[in-house]
Enzyme design. Structure first.
Site, mmCIF file in Angstrom:
data_model
loop_
_atom_site.group_PDB
_atom_site.id
_atom_site.type_symbol
_atom_site.label_atom_id
_atom_site.label_comp_id
_atom_site.label_asym_id
_atom_site.label_seq_id
_atom_site.Cartn_x
_atom_site.Cartn_y
_atom_site.Cartn_z
ATOM 1 N N SER A 244 3.846 3.651 -15.429
ATOM 2 C CA SER A 244 2.776 4.197 -16.265
ATOM 3 C C SER A 244 1.484 4.261 -15.473
ATOM 4 O O SER A 244 1.175 3.343 -14.713
ATOM 5 C CB SER A 244 2.511 3.285 -17.469
ATOM 6 O OG SER A 244 3.694 2.968 -18.166
ATOM 7 N N MET B 261 -3.997 -6.816 -7.682
ATOM 8 C CA MET B 261 -3.407 -7.824 -8.549
ATOM 9 C C MET B 261 -4.426 -8.762 -9.216
ATOM 10 O O MET B 261 -4.114 -9.883 -9.555
ATOM 11 C CB MET B 261 -2.345 -8.622 -7.766
ATOM 12 C CG MET B 261 -1.227 -7.740 -7.211
ATOM 13 S SD MET B 261 -0.502 -6.578 -8.415
ATOM 14 C CE MET B 261 0.689 -7.652 -9.210
ATOM 15 N N ARG B 262 -5.642 -8.254 -9.424
ATOM 16 C CA ARG B 262 -6.647 -9.042 -10.158
ATOM 17 C C ARG B 262 -7.168 -8.226 -11.336
ATOM 18 O O ARG B 262 -7.213 -6.992 -11.253
ATOM 19 C CB ARG B 262 -7.811 -9.410 -9.243
ATOM 20 C CG ARG B 262 -7.420 -10.487 -8.251
ATOM 21 C CD ARG B 262 -8.488 -10.772 -7.257
ATOM 22 N NE ARG B 262 -7.923 -11.580 -6.194
ATOM 23 C CZ ARG B 262 -7.935 -12.916 -6.171
ATOM 24 N NH1 ARG B 262 -8.537 -13.583 -7.138
ATOM 25 N NH2 ARG B 262 -7.365 -13.576 -5.191
ATOM 26 N N ASP C 92 -3.089 -4.661 -18.112
ATOM 27 C CA ASP C 92 -2.247 -3.461 -18.226
ATOM 28 C C ASP C 92 -2.239 -2.921 -19.658
ATOM 29 O O ASP C 92 -1.210 -2.452 -20.151
ATOM 30 C CB ASP C 92 -0.809 -3.764 -17.754
ATOM 31 C CG ASP C 92 -0.780 -4.342 -16.339
ATOM 32 O OD1 ASP C 92 -1.498 -3.822 -15.481
ATOM 33 O OD2 ASP C 92 -0.051 -5.317 -16.104
ATOM 34 N N HIS D 251 1.273 1.065 -13.086
ATOM 35 C CA HIS D 251 2.000 -0.160 -13.417
ATOM 36 C C HIS D 251 3.501 0.155 -13.478
ATOM 37 O O HIS D 251 3.895 1.164 -14.063
ATOM 38 C CB HIS D 251 1.503 -0.698 -14.769
ATOM 39 C CG HIS D 251 2.178 -1.971 -15.141
ATOM 40 N ND1 HIS D 251 1.842 -3.186 -14.574
ATOM 41 C CD2 HIS D 251 3.212 -2.225 -15.977
ATOM 42 C CE1 HIS D 251 2.622 -4.119 -15.066
ATOM 43 N NE2 HIS D 251 3.462 -3.567 -15.923
ATOM 44 N N GLY E 244 0.777 -1.238 0.000
ATOM 45 C CA GLY E 244 0.000 0.000 0.000
ATOM 46 C C GLY E 244 0.805 1.282 0.000
ATOM 47 O O GLY E 244 0.300 2.332 0.400
ATOM 48 N N SER E 245 2.047 1.241 -0.513
ATOM 49 C CA SER E 245 2.845 2.476 -0.478
ATOM 50 C C SER E 245 2.264 3.552 -1.412
ATOM 51 O O SER E 245 2.332 4.749 -1.105
ATOM 52 C CB SER E 245 4.312 2.206 -0.796
ATOM 53 O OG SER E 245 4.464 1.802 -2.129
ATOM 54 N N ASN E 246 1.682 3.138 -2.525
ATOM 55 C CA ASN E 246 1.033 4.136 -3.392
ATOM 56 C C ASN E 246 -0.186 4.729 -2.707
ATOM 57 O O ASN E 246 -0.427 5.942 -2.783
ATOM 58 C CB ASN E 246 0.627 3.508 -4.722
ATOM 59 C CG ASN E 246 1.789 3.435 -5.687
ATOM 60 O OD1 ASN E 246 2.218 4.452 -6.215
ATOM 61 N ND2 ASN E 246 2.333 2.243 -5.881
HETATM 62 C C1 GAR Z 1 3.340 -1.102 -7.416
HETATM 63 O O1 GAR Z 1 4.682 -1.087 -7.825
HETATM 64 C C2 GAR Z 1 2.414 -1.170 -8.608
HETATM 65 O O2 GAR Z 1 2.903 -0.478 -9.699
HETATM 66 C C3 GAR Z 1 2.347 -2.654 -8.863
HETATM 67 O O3 GAR Z 1 2.269 -3.213 -7.594
HETATM 68 C C4 GAR Z 1 3.010 -2.412 -6.685
HETATM 69 C C5 GAR Z 1 2.168 -2.169 -5.442
HETATM 70 O O4 GAR Z 1 2.898 -1.535 -4.444
HETATM 71 N N1 GAR Z 1 1.228 -2.977 -9.686
HETATM 72 C C6 GAR Z 1 1.242 -3.886 -10.654
HETATM 73 O O5 GAR Z 1 2.224 -4.580 -10.912
HETATM 74 C C7 GAR Z 1 -0.065 -4.031 -11.427
HETATM 75 N N2 GAR Z 1 0.103 -4.812 -12.600
HETATM 76 P P1 GAR Z 1 2.184 -0.823 -3.221
HETATM 77 O O6 GAR Z 1 1.219 -1.846 -2.621
HETATM 78 O O7 GAR Z 1 3.307 -0.505 -2.285
HETATM 79 O O8 GAR Z 1 1.486 0.406 -3.754
#
Ligand code: GAR
Length: 192
Positions: A140, A94-95, A149, A113, A14-16
């Protein structure tokens, strides 16, 4: 300015999501996180939701590995509508989303992504970039469609691949770029 109602979906740490919530708290993003949903019970994103006091829910995904069961996806639509979500933000979800969500939120679901799409869709794209010998990697933000994606690209950020990079060091550098780019793009939706 009226605040844009966000629904944030994630499966991981969940850092984003944290970056988005911090931008909102700091008054830099005129949005309101109305619901955070995870398909993973122990996902860090749900701890972050609780820390920031955002309504949150664990949604058991059902029997499939890469998508939600159709009745679960319909329940997701119901929850997001009930929370008055206007923009669905995938943050490490991731789904693959299917018709119930795509029809309910046309051009209102975005994803981040960790690659310069259309290169390296799918999982662990930073590893794919490293193995392909890329000199420039990145991230992206794109609209979500029925593919993996594959939706229209909204914005990208380049990140250099450095000599000696490991998958972990490259992913960490890409994630720094993600945490800057995603709030910036969501802000554009707030203005629209
Ligand atoms: C992120 O790097 C995101 O871009 C990736 O999962 C990570 C989640 O990190 N997403 C994908 O690969 C989607 N195809 P987070 O939980 O720390 O935000």
């Amino acid at each position: 300015m009226k605040k844009l109602g966000l629904g944030i979906l994630g499966s991981g740490k969940g850092s984003n999501c944290r970056a988005i919530l911090e931008h909102i708290s700091a008054g830099k993003l005129p949005a309101e996180a109305r619901l955070i949903v995870s398909d993973v019970f122990e996902a860090g994103i749900l701890d972050i939701a609780r820390e920031f006091r955002v309504p949150n829910v664990y949604l058991p995904p059902g029997k499939f590995r890469t998508r939600l069961e159709p009745n679960v996806e319909m329940e997701l639509v119901r929850l997001l509508r009930e929370a008055e979500v206007e923009l669905v933000v995938l943050a490490g979800f991731m789904r693959v989303l299917k018709e119930p969500m795509l029809a309910a939120f046309p051009r209102r679901i975005i994803n981040i992504h960790p690659s310069l799409l259309p290169k390296f869709p799918g999982v662990e794209s930073w590893k794919q970039a490293l193995e392909a010998g890329e000199k420039i990697a990145g991230c992206s933000v794109h609209y979500v469609d029925a593919g993996i994606d594959s939706g229209e690209i909204i914005a990208q950020r380049n990140v250099p691949v450095l000599p000696g990079d490991t998958p972990e060091s490259l992913h960490a550098r890409i994630q720094i770029a993600e945490r800057a780019l995603y709030p910036e793009i969501i802000a554009q939706f707030c203005e629209a």
